[in-house]
Design an enzyme around this catalytic site. Structure first.
Site, PDB file in Angstrom:
ATOM      1  N   ARG A 196      15.783   1.893  -4.662  1.00 57.79           N
ATOM      2  CA  ARG A 196      17.023   2.163  -4.567  1.00 57.79           C
ATOM      3  C   ARG A 196      17.959   0.616  -4.298  1.00 57.79           C
ATOM      4  NH1 ARG A 196      19.212   6.928  -3.800  1.00 57.79           N
ATOM      5  NH2 ARG A 196      21.087   6.146  -2.877  1.00 57.79           N
ATOM      6  N   GLU A 233      16.293  -4.360 -19.580  1.00 59.20           N
ATOM      7  CA  GLU A 233      16.399  -3.972 -18.381  1.00 59.20           C
ATOM      8  C   GLU A 233      14.991  -4.544 -17.563  1.00 59.20           C
ATOM      9  OE1 GLU A 233      17.709  -0.308 -16.649  1.00 59.20           O
ATOM     10  OE2 GLU A 233      16.395   0.889 -18.165  1.00 59.20           O
ATOM     11  N   LYS A 261      18.334   1.926  -8.633  1.00 57.55           N
ATOM     12  CA  LYS A 261      18.080   3.484  -9.510  1.00 57.55           C
ATOM     13  C   LYS A 261      19.320   4.257  -9.305  1.00 57.55           C
ATOM     14  CE  LYS A 261      15.222   6.357 -11.150  1.00 57.55           C
ATOM     15  NZ  LYS A 261      15.146   6.224 -12.236  1.00 57.55           N
TER      16      LYS A 261
HETATM   17  C1  F6R Z   1      18.320   2.840 -16.815  1.00 62.09           C
HETATM   18  C2  F6R Z   1      18.831   3.602 -15.771  1.00 62.09           C
HETATM   19  C3  F6R Z   1      20.396   3.380 -15.549  1.00 62.09           C
HETATM   20  C4  F6R Z   1      20.610   4.918 -15.095  1.00 62.09           C
HETATM   21  C5  F6R Z   1      22.252   4.984 -15.250  1.00 62.09           C
HETATM   22  C6  F6R Z   1      22.677   6.528 -14.767  1.00 62.09           C
HETATM   23  O1  F6R Z   1      17.100   2.844 -17.218  1.00 62.09           O
HETATM   24  O2  F6R Z   1      18.260   3.792 -15.156  1.00 62.09           O
HETATM   25  O3  F6R Z   1      20.970   2.979 -16.842  1.00 62.09           O
HETATM   26  O4  F6R Z   1      20.567   5.861 -16.409  1.00 62.09           O
HETATM   27  O5  F6R Z   1      22.535   4.469 -13.774  1.00 62.09           O
HETATM   28  O6  F6R Z   1      21.963   6.959 -13.723  1.00 62.09           O
HETATM   29  P1  F6R Z   1      22.096   8.593 -13.451  1.00 62.09           P
HETATM   30  O7  F6R Z   1      21.412   9.369 -14.587  1.00 62.09           O
HETATM   31  O8  F6R Z   1      21.232   8.849 -12.127  1.00 62.09           O
HETATM   32  O9  F6R Z   1      23.494   9.142 -13.645  1.00 62.09           O
END
Ligand code: F6R
Length: 604
Positions: A29, A483, A599
C-alpha cells in the site's frame, strides 16, 4: 496508498514486533517511509519513524525493542509533504499525548492548521495528517474525553481518512475512525488488530469487522466500541469470518508475490468462476432491463472492462468501458435511472471508481460491483455485487485479479448469451475447466519469458498491438511492462499503429503482437508486416498451431488452440505477465514494489 497497522495485546505482550509484521504485510500500500508509536506501562508515548522500507527501518530504528502492549504503525505513500523523516507517521500533538497515523487526504487541512496555529499549536511537518492530533488536543481541553474530542474533530475534517490514535490520556485504548479510506478490525484470542486491509493480520486471525464510512470508536481489552457519525442507530458491527487463509497471503516459496500470483491463476480463475455461478442470480435480468451499460474502472480493472465491452458486444449487448476518472465528464450528462453501471475494482476502494459510482447512483442508475474484497466500499454502494475468488493479491501489479475480472465478465456474457439462444455450451464448459489450459500456458512459456527478458532488459520502449478481443490483452501486457520493468510500453489497436506510432519503429524495436485466429487475423498480419519491414522485432502471442503468424515472428509465445474467442485474455495474458516479471527481475528491480505505485489508490 498508505498502510495502517495497530495492535492491542490481550496478554500484555509488547506489540511492536507484530506491528512491524503487519506493516510488512501492508507494504504493497505504500513504502516510502514508516513509523510506529507505542504506549509504555507509565502511559508515555514513544515514537520512532523514518524514510525507507520497513524491514530496513526495523533494524536501524530497532522497532522491535519498543516496549508497550498497545501501539500503532504506518507505512507511507506520500501525498502531502515530501518523503522525509519528519513527514513520516505517526504524528503527535504539542503535549506529546496523542499520536495518530492516517491514510487518505484531509482536504481542508490548511484552514484547520492556520486556526490551530493562531491558538498556539506548533506544527513540525507539512502533512495534512498532523492537524488531527492537534485538533483532538484542542478539543480535549474542554471535553476531557478522547472519544468525544475525536468525534467532534471528525465532524470538521473534509476529505478521506482511515486513522488510528493512541493517547496517554486513555492509555488502554486504540481509537479509530474511517471515512472513504478502508479500515478493518481483526480479533484473535491474543490480540485486537486494526489495519487498512485484512492481509495485515491474516496470519493471526480470520475474524474481522469491516468498518463503514462514518464509523469511529475504540478498542480496549474488554470492549470494541463502534458508533457512526451519521447513523445513531449503529451500536456496533457484525464480526465475519473471511475465507482467505494465511497461506493465500504468504509467498509460498516463490521469490516474489507477483510470480506466485501469476502461477495461482489456474486455481484463482477456477474459484472465481465457481463463485460467480453462485452469485449470478438476477444479474442477467439487470442487464436485460438496462437501457445502456457502462463499465467504470481504473488501471488494470479498466482493461478488464475493455474486454467486458468487447465480450458483451459479441452477443449483441451494447456497453461502453469508461475510465473512472473521466466518467463524469465523458458520460455523466447521459446517465439516468435505466442505465446499469458495472463497477470493476479488485480492491473495491479506488477513489476514482467510487466517485463515479456515487455520481451515477445520484442519477438513479443501477450499480453492479465486481470486486475481490468482501465488504469493500464498492459493495456498499452497489445494488448487487459479485465477489471474485482471486484471494488476496499482495503484488502491487494486478495479475490474478485481472484474469478473475475477465472470467467473471465472461461468465456473465456467456450466461446472457445462453438465455438468448446463442450456442455457448462449449465455451461455458471451457471456462469451467480452464485451469488445465492455463497451467499448460504457464509451463510452456515461462522459460521463453526468461529468455526474452535477456533481450528486453536492454530496451527502453516497446509496442503492444492487438485488435478486437486482443486489444485488452495488449493494453494489460503493456501496463505490466511499464509499471514493473519501467520500460516505456504503449499498447495500440493494431490498425491505429500506422497512424503515428510507427514513426518510432527502428531496427530491433520490440513489437508484441497479440494474434487471434478470428476475423481480425489477416489485419493483424498486415500490421505485423508493416512493423517488421521497418525493423520491428516481432514477439507474437498466438495459438500454438498458428504457423503462419509464427513465420512472421522473431519470437513467439503460445496459447492453446481454440482460444480465439472471449476467453482469450485468460490464457494470452499469462506470457505477457511472465515476461514483464522476468524483465523487471533482470533489470534488478523488485516487481512487488514498483516505485511511485500503491496497490489501492484511495485518493482522486
Ligand atoms: C495495475 C494496477 C492498477 C489498478 C488500479 C485500479 O497493475 O494494479 O492499475 O488496477 O489502481 O485498482 P482497483 O482494481 O483496486 O480499483
Amino acid at each position: 496508498m498508505c498502510g495502517i497497522g495497530a495492535c492491542l495485546s490481550l496478554l500484555n505482550d509488547n506489540v511492536a514486533p507484530k506491528i512491524v509484521k503487519m506493516l510488512m504485510n501492508l507494504e504493497y500500500r505504500g513504502y516510502d517511509s514508516a513509523g510506529i508509536a507505542v504506549i509504555d506501562s507509565l502511559g508515555k508515548i514513544h515514537v520512532k519513524k523514518g524514510v525507507g522500507r520497513i524491514h530496513n527501518l526495523a533494524e536501524t530504528l530497532r522497532f522491535n525493542e519498543m516496549e508497550g502492549h498497545i501501539g500503532i504503525g504506518h507505512t507511507r505513500w506520500a501525498t502531502h509533504g515530501s518523503v522525509t523523516d519528519y513527514n513520516a507517521h505517526p504524528h503527535i500533538d504539542c503535549g506529546n499525548n496523542i499520536a495518530v497515523v492516517h491514510n487518505g487526504i484531509i482536504e481542508n487541512y490548511t484552514d484547520i492548521r492556520e486556526r490551530l496555529i493562531s491558538l498556539g499549536h506548533e506544527f513540525k511537518t507539512q502533512t495534512d495528517t498532523e492537524v488531527i492530533p492537534h485538533l483532538v488536543e484542542e478539543k480535549y481541553k474542554e471535553k476531557k474525553s478522547i472519544l468525544e474530542s475525536l468525534r467532534e474533530a471528525l465532524t470538521e475534517l473534509r476529505g478521506a481518512y482511515a486513522l488510528v490514535l493512541i493517547t496517554s490520556h486513555e492509555p488502554d485504548k486504540i481509537f479509530f475512525a474511517r471515512f472513504f479510506s478502508p479500515l478493518v478490525i481483526g480479533i484473535s484470542n491474543n490480540d485486537i488488530y486494526i489495519a487498512s486491509d485484512i492481509p495485515a493480520f491474516l496470519q493471526w486471525t480470520r475474524r474481522v469487522i469491516i468498518l463503514q464510512d462514518g464509523d469511529y470508536g475504540f478498542v480496549s481489552a474488554d470492549k470494541i466500541y463502534i458508533r457512526n457519525l451519521y447513523d445513531p442507530a449503529v451500536k456496533g458491527r457484525e464480526i465475519i469470518t473471511v475465507e482467505w487463509t494465511k497461506e493465500m497471503a504468504a509467498k509460498g516459496g516463490y521469490r516474489h508475490y507477483m510470480l506466485k500470483e501469476i502461477h495461482e491463476q489456474p486455481e484463482s480463475v477456477k474459484r472465481t468462476v465457481r463463485m460467480a455461478s453462485k452469485q449470478i442470480g438476477d444479474v442477467i435480468n439487470l442487464i436485460e432491463k438496462a437501457n445502456y451499460i457502462y463499465f467504470v474502472a481504473a488501471g488494470t480493472s479498466y482493461y478488464a472492462s475493455v474486454h467486458g465491452q468487447y465480450a458483451f458486444a459479441k452477443y449483441g449487448i451494447r456497453s461502453r468501458a469508461v475510465i473512472a476518472s473521466e466518467f463524469l465528464e465523458e458520460v455523466g450528462a447521459f446517465l439516468d435511472k435505466d442505465d446499469l453501471i458495472i463497477g470493476v475494482s479488485q480492491s473495491g476502494e479506488t477513489a476514482d471508481t467510487l466517485k463515479a459510482i456515487r455520481f451515477a447512483k445520484k442519477k438513479g442508475s443501477k450499480i453492479l460491483a465486481i470486486t475481490n474484497v468482501v465488504g469493500s466500499a464498492i459493495t456498499r454502494l452497489a445494488d448487487r455485487s459479485i465477489i471474485m475468488g482471486a484471494g488476496p493479491e499482495i503484488g502491487v501489479a494486478a495479475t490474478k485479479t485481472f484474469t478473475s475480472q475477465v472470467a467473471t465478465l465472461d461468465y456473465i456474457a456467456l450466461n446472457w448469451a445462453r438465455t438468448h439462444g446463442f450456442d455457448v455450451d462449449l465455451l461455458i464448459s471451457k471456462l469451467l475447466n480452464i485451469d488445465k489450459d492455463m497451467e499448460w500456458v504457464l509451463e510452456v512459456n515461462e522459460e521463453k519469458a526468461i529468455k526474452l527478458s535477456e533481450v528486453l532488459k536492454e530496451k527502453n520502449n516497446a509496442y503492444y498491438l492487438g485488435r478486437g478481443l486482443g486489444l485488452s490483452i495488449a493494453l494489460e501486457g503493456a501496463l505490466k511492462m511499464k509499471e514493473i520493468a519501467y520500460i516505456h510500453a504503449e499498447a495500440y489497436p493494431a490498425g491505429e499503429s500506422k497512424h503515428g506510432p510507427i514513426a518510432l519503429v527502428t531496427e530491433g524495436f520490440p513489437i508484441f503482437s497479440v494474434v487471434l485466429r478470428d476475423e481480425t487475423y489477416h489485419r493483424m498480419h498486415i500490421a505485423i508486416e508493416e512493423m517488421s519491414s521497418r525493423g520491428g522485432f516481432i514477439i507474437s502471442v498466438t495459438e500454438k498451431n498458428d504457423s503462419d503468424t509464427i513465420k512472421l515472428s522473431d519470437f513467439n509465445f503460445c496459447a492453446p488452440d481454440n482460444y480465439s474467442n472471449i476467453l482469450a485474455p485468460l490464457v494470452y495474458v499469462i506470457p505477457l505477465q511472465l515476461v514483464a516479471y522476468y524483465t523487471a527481475v533482470k533489470r534488478g528491480l523488485n516487481p512487488d514494489r514498483p516505485r511511485n505505485l500503491a496497490k489501492s489508490v484511495t485518493v482522486e
